[in-house]
Design a protein around this motif. Structure first.
Motif, PDB file in Angstrom:
ATOM      1  N   MET A  82     -33.002  -1.247 -24.769  1.00 40.26           N
ATOM      2  CA  MET A  82     -32.713  -2.399 -25.624  1.00 40.26           C
ATOM      3  C   MET A  82     -33.961  -3.212 -25.958  1.00 40.26           C
ATOM      4  N   ASN A  83     -35.103  -2.700 -25.579  1.00 40.03           N
ATOM      5  CA  ASN A  83     -36.372  -3.365 -25.855  1.00 40.03           C
ATOM      6  C   ASN A  83     -36.459  -4.744 -25.184  1.00 40.03           C
ATOM      7  N   HIS A  84     -35.822  -4.860 -24.016  1.00 40.59           N
ATOM      8  CA  HIS A  84     -35.854  -6.126 -23.301  1.00 40.59           C
ATOM      9  C   HIS A  84     -37.167  -6.306 -22.557  1.00 40.59           C
ATOM     10  N   ASN A  85     -37.606  -7.561 -22.500  1.00 43.03           N
ATOM     11  CA  ASN A  85     -38.820  -7.853 -21.749  1.00 43.03           C
ATOM     12  C   ASN A  85     -38.566  -7.934 -20.247  1.00 43.03           C
ATOM     13  N   SER A  86     -37.461  -8.547 -19.872  1.00 41.67           N
ATOM     14  CA  SER A  86     -37.213  -8.835 -18.457  1.00 41.67           C
ATOM     15  C   SER A  86     -36.334  -7.768 -17.811  1.00 41.67           C
ATOM     16  N   MET A  87     -36.731  -7.384 -16.600  1.00 41.25           N
ATOM     17  CA  MET A  87     -35.932  -6.434 -15.832  1.00 41.25           C
ATOM     18  C   MET A  87     -35.854  -6.897 -14.386  1.00 41.25           C
ATOM     19  N   TYR A  88     -34.779  -6.512 -13.695  1.00 40.59           N
ATOM     20  CA  TYR A  88     -34.481  -7.042 -12.362  1.00 40.59           C
ATOM     21  C   TYR A  88     -33.935  -5.942 -11.451  1.00 40.59           C
ATOM     22  N   TRP A  89     -34.166  -6.116 -10.167  1.00 38.53           N
ATOM     23  CA  TRP A  89     -33.490  -5.317  -9.152  1.00 38.53           C
ATOM     24  C   TRP A  89     -32.766  -6.257  -8.192  1.00 38.53           C
ATOM     25  N   TYR A  90     -31.462  -5.959  -8.004  1.00 33.50           N
ATOM     26  CA  TYR A  90     -30.632  -6.720  -7.076  1.00 33.50           C
ATOM     27  C   TYR A  90     -30.024  -5.773  -6.050  1.00 33.50           C
ATOM     28  N   ARG A  91     -29.605  -6.349  -4.937  1.00 34.02           N
ATOM     29  CA  ARG A  91     -28.778  -5.614  -3.998  1.00 34.02           C
ATOM     30  C   ARG A  91     -27.496  -6.403  -3.761  1.00 34.02           C
ATOM     31  N   GLN A  92     -26.416  -5.649  -3.523  1.00 33.68           N
ATOM     32  CA  GLN A  92     -25.121  -6.280  -3.253  1.00 33.68           C
ATOM     33  C   GLN A  92     -24.561  -5.710  -1.964  1.00 33.68           C
ATOM     34  N   ASP A  93     -24.365  -6.574  -1.005  1.00 32.34           N
ATOM     35  CA  ASP A  93     -23.794  -6.188   0.272  1.00 32.34           C
ATOM     36  C   ASP A  93     -22.308  -6.540   0.292  1.00 32.34           C
ATOM     37  N   PRO A  94     -21.526  -5.899   1.142  1.00 36.61           N
ATOM     38  CA  PRO A  94     -20.067  -6.106   1.139  1.00 36.61           C
ATOM     39  C   PRO A  94     -19.679  -7.570   1.228  1.00 36.61           C
ATOM     40  N   GLY A  95     -18.742  -7.969   0.346  1.00 31.94           N
ATOM     41  CA  GLY A  95     -18.224  -9.330   0.372  1.00 31.94           C
ATOM     42  C   GLY A  95     -19.175 -10.386  -0.134  1.00 31.94           C
ATOM     43  N   MET A  96     -20.248  -9.960  -0.788  1.00 27.05           N
ATOM     44  CA  MET A  96     -21.238 -10.921  -1.252  1.00 27.05           C
ATOM     45  C   MET A  96     -21.575 -10.693  -2.708  1.00 27.05           C
ATOM     46  N   GLY A  97     -22.198 -11.709  -3.288  1.00 22.21           N
ATOM     47  CA  GLY A  97     -22.742 -11.538  -4.623  1.00 22.21           C
ATOM     48  C   GLY A  97     -24.077 -10.828  -4.550  1.00 22.21           C
ATOM     49  N   LEU A  98     -24.771 -10.812  -5.662  1.00 19.33           N
ATOM     50  CA  LEU A  98     -26.045 -10.110  -5.727  1.00 19.33           C
ATOM     51  C   LEU A  98     -27.192 -10.978  -5.222  1.00 19.33           C
ATOM     52  N   ARG A  99     -28.184 -10.330  -4.662  1.00 18.48           N
ATOM     53  CA  ARG A  99     -29.415 -11.022  -4.258  1.00 18.48           C
ATOM     54  C   ARG A  99     -30.601 -10.329  -4.924  1.00 18.48           C
ATOM     55  N   LEU A 100     -31.500 -11.134  -5.442  1.00 20.40           N
ATOM     56  CA  LEU A 100     -32.619 -10.608  -6.205  1.00 20.40           C
ATOM     57  C   LEU A 100     -33.694 -10.051  -5.277  1.00 20.40           C
ATOM     58  N   ILE A 101     -34.120  -8.824  -5.543  1.00 14.49           N
ATOM     59  CA  ILE A 101     -35.174  -8.202  -4.759  1.00 14.49           C
ATOM     60  C   ILE A 101     -36.531  -8.433  -5.428  1.00 14.49           C
ATOM     61  N   TYR A 102     -36.655  -7.984  -6.664  1.00 17.10           N
ATOM     62  CA  TYR A 102     -37.844  -8.166  -7.481  1.00 17.10           C
ATOM     63  C   TYR A 102     -37.433  -8.324  -8.934  1.00 17.10           C
ATOM     64  N   TYR A 103     -38.295  -8.921  -9.712  1.00 17.93           N
ATOM     65  CA  TYR A 103     -38.068  -8.939 -11.141  1.00 17.93           C
ATOM     66  C   TYR A 103     -39.396  -8.766 -11.863  1.00 17.93           C
ATOM     67  N   SER A 104     -39.282  -8.447 -13.137  1.00 22.13           N
ATOM     68  CA  SER A 104     -40.443  -8.260 -13.990  1.00 22.13           C
ATOM     69  C   SER A 104     -40.185  -8.981 -15.303  1.00 22.13           C
ATOM     70  N   ALA A 105     -40.980 -10.002 -15.565  1.00 21.22           N
ATOM     71  CA  ALA A 105     -40.784 -10.790 -16.783  1.00 21.22           C
ATOM     72  C   ALA A 105     -41.298 -10.069 -18.016  1.00 21.22           C
ATOM     73  N   SER A 106     -42.222  -9.172 -17.830  1.00 23.04           N
ATOM     74  CA  SER A 106     -42.757  -8.412 -18.960  1.00 23.04           C
ATOM     75  C   SER A 106     -43.501  -7.199 -18.415  1.00 23.04           C
ATOM     76  N   GLU A 107     -43.824  -6.303 -19.311  1.00 24.86           N
ATOM     77  CA  GLU A 107     -44.558  -5.110 -18.914  1.00 24.86           C
ATOM     78  C   GLU A 107     -45.851  -5.502 -18.209  1.00 24.86           C
ATOM     79  N   GLY A 108     -46.081  -4.913 -17.053  1.00 28.82           N
ATOM     80  CA  GLY A 108     -47.312  -5.172 -16.325  1.00 28.82           C
ATOM     81  C   GLY A 108     -47.235  -6.300 -15.328  1.00 28.82           C
ATOM     82  N   THR A 109     -46.099  -6.985 -15.249  1.00 27.40           N
ATOM     83  CA  THR A 109     -45.959  -8.083 -14.287  1.00 27.40           C
ATOM     84  C   THR A 109     -44.738  -7.878 -13.422  1.00 27.40           C
ATOM     85  N   THR A 110     -44.876  -8.205 -12.131  1.00 25.70           N
ATOM     86  CA  THR A 110     -43.736  -8.177 -11.223  1.00 25.70           C
ATOM     87  C   THR A 110     -43.827  -9.367 -10.277  1.00 25.70           C
TER      88      THR A 110
END
Lengths: 112, 114
Positions: free
Chosen positions: A27-55
């Motif tokens: 979709m040509n999006h700039n921002s990308m994210y990785w989350y984890r979801q454990d049982p009975g919980m919402g998502l928690r952010l592990i890492y994100y990238s606001a644009s190519e080349g940045t994390t």
């Protein structure tokens, strides 16, 4: 429309093994994210990238590394898997800096 | 630190009726965003609606609307004309002050009865 594609969908690892979770968006999006979801919980952010080349670290980055290979792809690597990393992992993308808009189907990861 | 509380682990609604899911969000930030996400049994996370705290007007997306009471720290989701496809886990989330670092509640499981 593919949207956000994650591979694999399921994986079983032994403690100490390494692996990389792949994520790609068309979709040509700039921002990308990785989350984890454990049982009975919402998502928690592990890492994100606001644009190519940045994390940047999120709430629970320990034990993980990421690579923003290009604008489309954002991979998550477990160098030495631990049972505490058993979880469902979601990749997401957005065209803004505020919130993830589109999610992949998730990867169910079990570490024995 | 921000906290998100969903006090209703489970809710049930009759098809075509209206249901309201509750959420409270506590933060020291003056400007922030709040979200509702839907997670059906297929497990995929779907952004339902977003509210900007500085906007007085409540957000609306088709049958979904929010009632945001900033002073009361309340952010409820109203689903009108409930459909069977609305059955899912609903998560309330607020931005944690940095990009993508959403703070999620524990979710409300919504069942829709035919």
């Amino acid at each position: 429309n593919a949207g956000v594609t994650q591979t694999p969908k399921f994986q079983v690892l032994k403690t100490g093994q390494s692996m990389t979770l792949q994520c790609a968006q068309d979709m040509n999006h700039n921002s990308m994210y990785w989350y984890r979801q454990d049982p009975g919980m919402g998502l928690r952010l592990i890492y994100y990238s606001a644009s190519e080349g940045t994390t940047d670290k999120g709430e629970v980055p320990n034990g993980y590394n990421v690579s923003r290979l290009n604008k489309r792809e954002f991979s998550l690597r477990l160098e030495s898997a631990a049972p505490s990393q058993t979880s469902v992992y979601f990749c997401a993308s957005s065209d803004n800096r505020v919130s993830p808009q589109h999610f992949g189907d998730g990867t169910r990861l079990s570490i024995l | 630190a921000q906290t998100v509380t969903q006090s209703q682990p489970e809710m049930s609604v009759q098809e075509a009726e209206t249901v309201t899911l509750s959420c409270t969000y506590d933060t020291s930030e003056s400007d922030y965003y709040l979200f509702w996400y839907k997670q059906p049994p297929s497990r995929q996370m779907i952004l339902v609606i977003r509210q900007e705290a500085y906007k007085q007007q409540n957000a609306t997306e088709n049958r979904f609307s929010v009632n945001f009471q900033k002073a009361a720290k309340s952010f409820s989701l109203k689903i009108s004309d409930s459909q069977l496809g609305d059955a899912a886990m609903y998560f309330c989330a607020g931005d944690g002050g940095s990009q993508g670092n959403l703070i999620f509640g524990k979710g409300t499981k919504l069942s829709v009865k035919p």
